[in-house]
Design a protein around this motif. Sequence first.
Motif, PDB file in Angstrom:
ATOM      1  N   ILE A   1       0.777  -1.014  -0.005  1.00  0.00           N
ATOM      2  CA  ILE A   1      -0.030   0.078  -0.069  1.00  0.00           C
ATOM      3  C   ILE A   1       0.686   1.265  -0.041  1.00  0.00           C
ATOM      4  N   LEU A   2       0.728   2.172  -0.982  1.00  0.00           N
ATOM      5  CA  LEU A   2       1.496   3.142  -0.973  1.00  0.00           C
ATOM      6  C   LEU A   2       0.546   4.396  -0.389  1.00  0.00           C
ATOM      7  N   GLY A   3       1.120   4.943   0.728  1.00  0.00           N
ATOM      8  CA  GLY A   3       0.228   5.943   1.296  1.00  0.00           C
ATOM      9  C   GLY A   3      -0.443   5.508   2.524  1.00  0.00           C
ATOM     10  N   ALA A   4       0.226   6.139   3.874  1.00  0.00           N
ATOM     11  CA  ALA A   4      -0.554   5.923   5.270  1.00  0.00           C
ATOM     12  C   ALA A   4      -1.250   7.171   5.696  1.00  0.00           C
ATOM     13  N   GLY A   5      -2.216   7.460   4.759  1.00  0.00           N
ATOM     14  CA  GLY A   5      -3.310   8.254   5.105  1.00  0.00           C
ATOM     15  C   GLY A   5      -4.592   7.353   5.595  1.00  0.00           C
ATOM     16  N   ALA A   6      -5.605   8.119   5.625  1.00  0.00           N
ATOM     17  CA  ALA A   6      -6.833   7.494   6.156  1.00  0.00           C
ATOM     18  C   ALA A   6      -7.121   6.427   5.331  1.00  0.00           C
ATOM     19  N   ALA A   7      -7.240   6.413   3.894  1.00  0.00           N
ATOM     20  CA  ALA A   7      -7.762   5.044   3.124  1.00  0.00           C
ATOM     21  C   ALA A   7      -6.723   4.143   3.310  1.00  0.00           C
ATOM     22  N   GLY A   8      -5.294   4.299   3.162  1.00  0.00           N
ATOM     23  CA  GLY A   8      -4.336   3.428   3.325  1.00  0.00           C
ATOM     24  C   GLY A   8      -4.460   2.687   4.403  1.00  0.00           C
ATOM     25  N   MET A   9      -4.371   3.363   5.666  1.00  0.00           N
ATOM     26  CA  MET A   9      -4.390   2.707   6.814  1.00  0.00           C
ATOM     27  C   MET A   9      -5.464   1.640   7.009  1.00  0.00           C
ATOM     28  N   MET A  10      -6.622   2.170   6.677  1.00  0.00           N
ATOM     29  CA  MET A  10      -7.983   1.331   6.763  1.00  0.00           C
ATOM     30  C   MET A  10      -7.840   0.003   5.741  1.00  0.00           C
TER      31      MET A  10
ATOM     32  N   LEU B   1      -4.356  -4.066  -8.955  1.00  0.00           N
ATOM     33  CA  LEU B   1      -4.192  -2.695  -8.547  1.00  0.00           C
ATOM     34  C   LEU B   1      -5.496  -2.465  -8.195  1.00  0.00           C
ATOM     35  N   PHE B   2      -5.267  -1.513  -7.044  1.00  0.00           N
ATOM     36  CA  PHE B   2      -6.425  -0.831  -6.279  1.00  0.00           C
ATOM     37  C   PHE B   2      -6.093   0.660  -6.107  1.00  0.00           C
ATOM     38  N   VAL B   3      -7.169   1.452  -6.387  1.00  0.00           N
ATOM     39  CA  VAL B   3      -7.038   2.967  -6.209  1.00  0.00           C
ATOM     40  C   VAL B   3      -8.167   3.493  -5.128  1.00  0.00           C
ATOM     41  N   VAL B   4      -7.876   4.215  -4.032  1.00  0.00           N
ATOM     42  CA  VAL B   4      -8.659   4.442  -2.975  1.00  0.00           C
ATOM     43  C   VAL B   4      -8.685   5.847  -2.527  1.00  0.00           C
ATOM     44  N   GLY B   5      -9.446   6.295  -1.755  1.00  0.00           N
ATOM     45  CA  GLY B   5      -9.455   7.570  -1.148  1.00  0.00           C
ATOM     46  C   GLY B   5      -9.597   8.810  -2.031  1.00  0.00           C
ATOM     47  N   GLU B   6      -8.670   9.778  -1.648  1.00  0.00           N
ATOM     48  CA  GLU B   6      -8.698  10.972  -2.580  1.00  0.00           C
ATOM     49  C   GLU B   6      -7.949  10.870  -3.779  1.00  0.00           C
TER      50      GLU B   6
ATOM     51  N   GLY C   1     -15.845  14.661  -1.495  1.00  0.00           N
ATOM     52  CA  GLY C   1     -17.073  15.010  -0.780  1.00  0.00           C
ATOM     53  C   GLY C   1     -17.136  16.476  -0.355  1.00  0.00           C
ATOM     54  N   TRP C   2     -18.413  16.863   0.096  1.00  0.00           N
ATOM     55  CA  TRP C   2     -18.593  18.054   0.765  1.00  0.00           C
ATOM     56  C   TRP C   2     -17.903  18.213   1.990  1.00  0.00           C
ATOM     57  N   LEU C   3     -17.522  19.411   2.395  1.00  0.00           N
ATOM     58  CA  LEU C   3     -16.887  19.775   3.832  1.00  0.00           C
ATOM     59  C   LEU C   3     -17.822  19.181   4.871  1.00  0.00           C
ATOM     60  N   GLY C   4     -17.289  18.753   6.005  1.00  0.00           N
ATOM     61  CA  GLY C   4     -18.051  18.270   7.129  1.00  0.00           C
ATOM     62  C   GLY C   4     -17.909  16.516   7.465  1.00  0.00           C
ATOM     63  N   GLY C   5     -16.775  16.069   7.101  1.00  0.00           N
ATOM     64  CA  GLY C   5     -16.425  14.655   7.473  1.00  0.00           C
ATOM     65  C   GLY C   5     -16.609  13.771   6.099  1.00  0.00           C
ATOM     66  N   TYR C   6     -17.135  14.220   5.080  1.00  0.00           N
ATOM     67  CA  TYR C   6     -17.634  13.275   4.131  1.00  0.00           C
ATOM     68  C   TYR C   6     -16.377  12.610   3.449  1.00  0.00           C
ATOM     69  N   ASN C   7     -15.209  13.523   3.080  1.00  0.00           N
ATOM     70  CA  ASN C   7     -14.083  13.025   2.698  1.00  0.00           C
ATOM     71  C   ASN C   7     -13.359  12.018   3.390  1.00  0.00           C
ATOM     72  N   PHE C   8     -13.312  12.157   4.532  1.00  0.00           N
ATOM     73  CA  PHE C   8     -12.776  11.198   5.571  1.00  0.00           C
ATOM     74  C   PHE C   8     -13.781   9.991   5.339  1.00  0.00           C
ATOM     75  N   GLN C   9     -14.896  10.048   5.518  1.00  0.00           N
ATOM     76  CA  GLN C   9     -15.869   8.919   5.346  1.00  0.00           C
ATOM     77  C   GLN C   9     -15.489   7.940   4.089  1.00  0.00           C
ATOM     78  N   TRP C  10     -15.392   8.860   2.809  1.00  0.00           N
ATOM     79  CA  TRP C  10     -15.042   8.071   1.603  1.00  0.00           C
ATOM     80  C   TRP C  10     -13.704   7.230   1.849  1.00  0.00           C
ATOM     81  N   ALA C  11     -12.923   7.901   2.557  1.00  0.00           N
ATOM     82  CA  ALA C  11     -11.534   7.114   2.738  1.00  0.00           C
ATOM     83  C   ALA C  11     -11.634   5.946   3.309  1.00  0.00           C
TER      84      ALA C  11
END
Length: 391
Positions: free
Chosen positions: A8-17, A359-364, A370-380
């Motif tokens: 996994i390339l990236g240790a952000g929200a989507a990568g860690m999940m 090959l997989f692509v996730v998150g941003e 998403g809109w502002l307000g937690g939506y982009n984290f939920q997508w991650a």
Amino acid sequence: MESTDVLILGAGAAGMMCAIEAGRRGRRVVVLDNAARPGEKIRISGGGRCNFTNREAPVERFLSQNPRFAVSALSRFTPADFIARVDRAGIAWHEKTLGQLFCDGSAREIVAMLTRQMAEAGVDLRLGRQVGAVRRDGRFIVATDAGEIAAQSLVLATGGKSIPKMGATGLAYRIAAGFGLAVTETRPALVPLTFAPQDLADIAPLAGISVASRVSLSRASFEEGLLFTHRGLSGPSILQISSYWREGATITVDLARDASVGAALKAARATGGRLDLATALGRHLPEKVARMVLGRLGLAGRLADQPNAAIDRVDAAVHRWQVTPVGSEGYRTAEVTLGGVDTAGLDARTMAAKSVPGLFVVGEAVDVTGWLGGYNFQWAWSSGWVAGQVA
């Protein structure tokens, strides 16, 4: 050459999940990130308290060339599912406006929860690593500054281009394009808007002042706070509309969404006409904003001396202020990137590339914003979770 099941390339929200879920399935997982710490965007989000999700995440609050693409992942791992994980971890949280959920304490609690769960799942997290060329020869071969790593599955979770000082580079787009996947136009999103000098002459002196506003563009409209800045406008309503704005477009701003200024001024004129117009308008707007509005209109004097036509002009200037931004503050301050790897090339159920097995692509990195307000984290969380079930 070192080998693993999942890289996994990236240790952000989507990568860690994704790493947690793949590790729990017994897969050997290696996560690489060029940062010194994992989850840097999580750490700084929400003023350091992390707006980690929203009570609801309807697909209508996500932008994409194919808005329905996000339905599968969001319905399989929901906000309630992530809230349950936060609760089990003993992290206290609270709800703000519009369903936005924040940690009571620090965003670092969310990062700590994720890193702990990765460790428990046997995930090998490697920070401060640089990724070079990526090729596929039966397996994926990824060159790094510490040697090559071969993997059965490769997950692109490096995010987009926003906030380059935190290491954002658009790496996922380049790798995806190298494997033949289409990448849509990318733009800064959830970003302050900037204005031409002639508009800034009025706006800049108001820097730091906020109002309860309604900001509209075409059929998009947001009722949240607006903040005047030295370069233009910011605040939640402006960040929201920025995802819909394009160069040359004019936005309509209601500076007093909870009032009916024209009617109020006419009523005040009937009972207290000796009142100064600026003072009367200052009952509905911050004083400096009221004086800016009247200055642009060239109006002054007693309220009693203002004809209906003048008050109607004030009402329009307050409730239907039309301004045309010349740009945005760019990726430097954008919370996310609009656009990304085209969803037409991905399986909505797994986030797998249709034309490149493994090959997989996730998150941003995906064309889902998403809109502002937690939506982009939920997508991650949601996209990382579904990929982790099969990677």
